[in-house]
Design a protein around this motif. Structure first.
Motif, short mmCIF file in Angstrom:
data_model
loop_
_atom_site.label_atom_id
_atom_site.label_comp_id
_atom_site.label_asym_id
_atom_site.label_seq_id
_atom_site.Cartn_x
_atom_site.Cartn_y
_atom_site.Cartn_z
N ILE A 18 -2.80 -1.22 5.29
CA ILE A 18 -3.07 0.00 6.05
C ILE A 18 -2.21 1.16 5.56
CG2 ILE A 18 -2.88 1.05 8.35
CD1 ILE A 18 -3.69 -1.81 9.43
N SER A 19 -0.92 0.93 5.36
CA SER A 19 -0.05 2.04 4.93
C SER A 19 -0.44 2.54 3.55
CB SER A 19 1.42 1.62 4.97
OG SER A 19 1.72 0.65 4.00
N TRP A 20 -0.75 1.64 2.65
CA TRP A 20 -1.13 2.06 1.30
C TRP A 20 -2.46 2.82 1.32
CZ3 TRP A 20 0.53 3.69 -2.93
CH2 TRP A 20 -0.29 3.79 -4.05
N ARG A 21 -3.40 2.37 2.15
CA ARG A 21 -4.69 3.04 2.21
C ARG A 21 -4.57 4.43 2.79
NH1 ARG A 21 -6.24 2.72 -1.55
NH2 ARG A 21 -7.31 4.59 -0.96
N LEU A 22 -3.68 4.63 3.74
CA LEU A 22 -3.49 5.98 4.28
C LEU A 22 -3.01 6.93 3.19
CD1 LEU A 22 -1.94 5.19 7.78
CD2 LEU A 22 -4.25 6.03 7.27
N VAL A 23 -2.07 6.49 2.39
CA VAL A 23 -1.58 7.31 1.28
C VAL A 23 -2.71 7.57 0.28
CG1 VAL A 23 -0.02 7.35 -0.72
CG2 VAL A 23 0.81 6.56 1.51
N GLY A 24 -3.43 6.51 -0.08
CA GLY A 24 -4.51 6.65 -1.04
C GLY A 24 -5.64 7.52 -0.54
N THR A 25 -5.96 7.42 0.74
CA THR A 25 -7.04 8.21 1.31
C THR A 25 -6.67 9.69 1.37
OG1 THR A 25 -7.91 6.33 2.52
CG2 THR A 25 -8.53 8.50 3.33
N LEU A 26 -5.43 9.98 1.74
CA LEU A 26 -4.99 11.39 1.72
C LEU A 26 -5.12 11.97 0.32
CD1 LEU A 26 -1.87 11.25 4.06
CD2 LEU A 26 -4.09 12.32 4.53
N ASP A 27 -4.79 11.19 -0.67
CA ASP A 27 -4.94 11.63 -2.06
C ASP A 27 -6.41 11.88 -2.39
OD1 ASP A 27 -4.03 12.00 -4.85
OD2 ASP A 27 -5.10 10.11 -5.19
N THR A 28 -7.28 10.97 -2.00
CA THR A 28 -8.71 11.13 -2.25
C THR A 28 -9.28 12.35 -1.55
OG1 THR A 28 -9.01 8.76 -2.58
CG2 THR A 28 -10.97 10.01 -1.98
N VAL A 29 -8.89 12.56 -0.29
CA VAL A 29 -9.38 13.72 0.45
C VAL A 29 -8.93 15.01 -0.24
CG1 VAL A 29 -9.19 15.01 2.62
CG2 VAL A 29 -9.60 12.54 2.66
N LEU A 30 -7.68 15.07 -0.66
CA LEU A 30 -7.16 16.25 -1.34
C LEU A 30 -7.91 16.52 -2.64
CD1 LEU A 30 -5.11 18.57 -1.60
CD2 LEU A 30 -3.57 16.94 -2.69
N ILE A 31 -8.08 15.50 -3.45
CA ILE A 31 -8.81 15.66 -4.72
C ILE A 31 -10.26 16.06 -4.46
CG2 ILE A 31 -9.71 14.43 -6.75
CD1 ILE A 31 -7.06 12.77 -6.65
N ALA A 40 -15.59 19.03 4.93
CA ALA A 40 -16.49 18.01 5.49
C ALA A 40 -16.83 16.95 4.44
CB ALA A 40 -17.75 18.65 6.04
N ILE A 41 -17.14 17.40 3.25
CA ILE A 41 -17.45 16.45 2.16
C ILE A 41 -16.21 15.65 1.80
CG2 ILE A 41 -18.12 16.24 -0.27
CD1 ILE A 41 -19.97 18.66 0.18
N ALA A 42 -15.06 16.32 1.71
CA ALA A 42 -13.81 15.65 1.35
C ALA A 42 -13.47 14.55 2.35
CB ALA A 42 -12.67 16.67 1.26
N PHE A 43 -13.61 14.85 3.65
CA PHE A 43 -13.31 13.84 4.66
C PHE A 43 -14.35 12.73 4.68
CE2 PHE A 43 -10.41 17.06 6.51
CZ PHE A 43 -9.28 16.25 6.62
N SER A 44 -15.59 13.03 4.38
CA SER A 44 -16.62 12.00 4.29
C SER A 44 -16.31 11.02 3.17
CB SER A 44 -18.00 12.61 4.06
OG SER A 44 -18.38 13.38 5.17
N ILE A 45 -15.97 11.55 2.02
CA ILE A 45 -15.60 10.71 0.89
C ILE A 45 -14.37 9.88 1.25
CG2 ILE A 45 -14.70 10.73 -1.48
CD1 ILE A 45 -16.46 13.27 -1.91
N GLY A 46 -13.38 10.52 1.86
CA GLY A 46 -12.16 9.81 2.26
C GLY A 46 -12.42 8.70 3.25
N ALA A 47 -13.32 8.92 4.20
CA ALA A 47 -13.62 7.90 5.21
C ALA A 47 -14.27 6.67 4.59
CB ALA A 47 -14.52 8.48 6.30
N ILE A 48 -15.23 6.89 3.70
CA ILE A 48 -15.88 5.77 3.02
C ILE A 48 -14.88 5.01 2.16
CG2 ILE A 48 -17.61 5.17 1.26
CD1 ILE A 48 -19.22 7.64 2.36
N GLU A 49 -14.09 5.75 1.43
CA GLU A 49 -13.10 5.16 0.54
C GLU A 49 -12.05 4.38 1.33
OE1 GLU A 49 -9.13 5.73 -1.53
OE2 GLU A 49 -9.81 6.48 0.38
N LEU A 50 -11.68 4.88 2.49
CA LEU A 50 -10.67 4.22 3.32
C LEU A 50 -11.10 2.79 3.67
CD1 LEU A 50 -8.11 4.33 5.17
CD2 LEU A 50 -9.64 5.11 6.97
N VAL A 51 -12.31 2.64 4.13
CA VAL A 51 -12.79 1.33 4.56
C VAL A 51 -12.99 0.39 3.38
CG1 VAL A 51 -14.71 0.12 5.68
CG2 VAL A 51 -13.85 2.28 6.64
#
Length: 71
Positions: A18-31, A40-51
């Motif tokens: 969980i902790s690693w995914r939070l860091v990774g997802t924040l990175d994905t959302v930013l990129i 909206a697109i950034a958070f959508s990508i981040g949500a899919i990637e998180l799971v």
């Protein structure tokens, strides 16, 4: 005599996952935001990637826990 190290507890693996995914997802959302300019697109990508990556990492971590190499 070879010392046997205890296996990592499943709760620890979950916490690390969980902790690693939070860091990774924040990175994905930013990129994603930098590339698309749309939150909206950034958070959508981040949500899919998180799971998906959380599941992949968890099973990867548990598999490595059974490998004796390097312990």
């Amino acid at each position: 005599m070879e010392q046997t190290l205890p296996k990592e507890d499943i709760k620890r693996s979950l916490a690390k996952t969980i902790s690693w995914r939070l860091v990774g997802t924040l990175d994905t959302v930013l990129i994603s935001y930098l590339l698309t300019g749309t939150l909206a697109i950034a958070f959508s990508i981040g949500a899919i990637e998180l799971v998906t990556k959380m599941l992949l990492y968890f099973f990867h971590e548990r598999a490595w826990n059974n490998i004796k190499w390097g312990k």
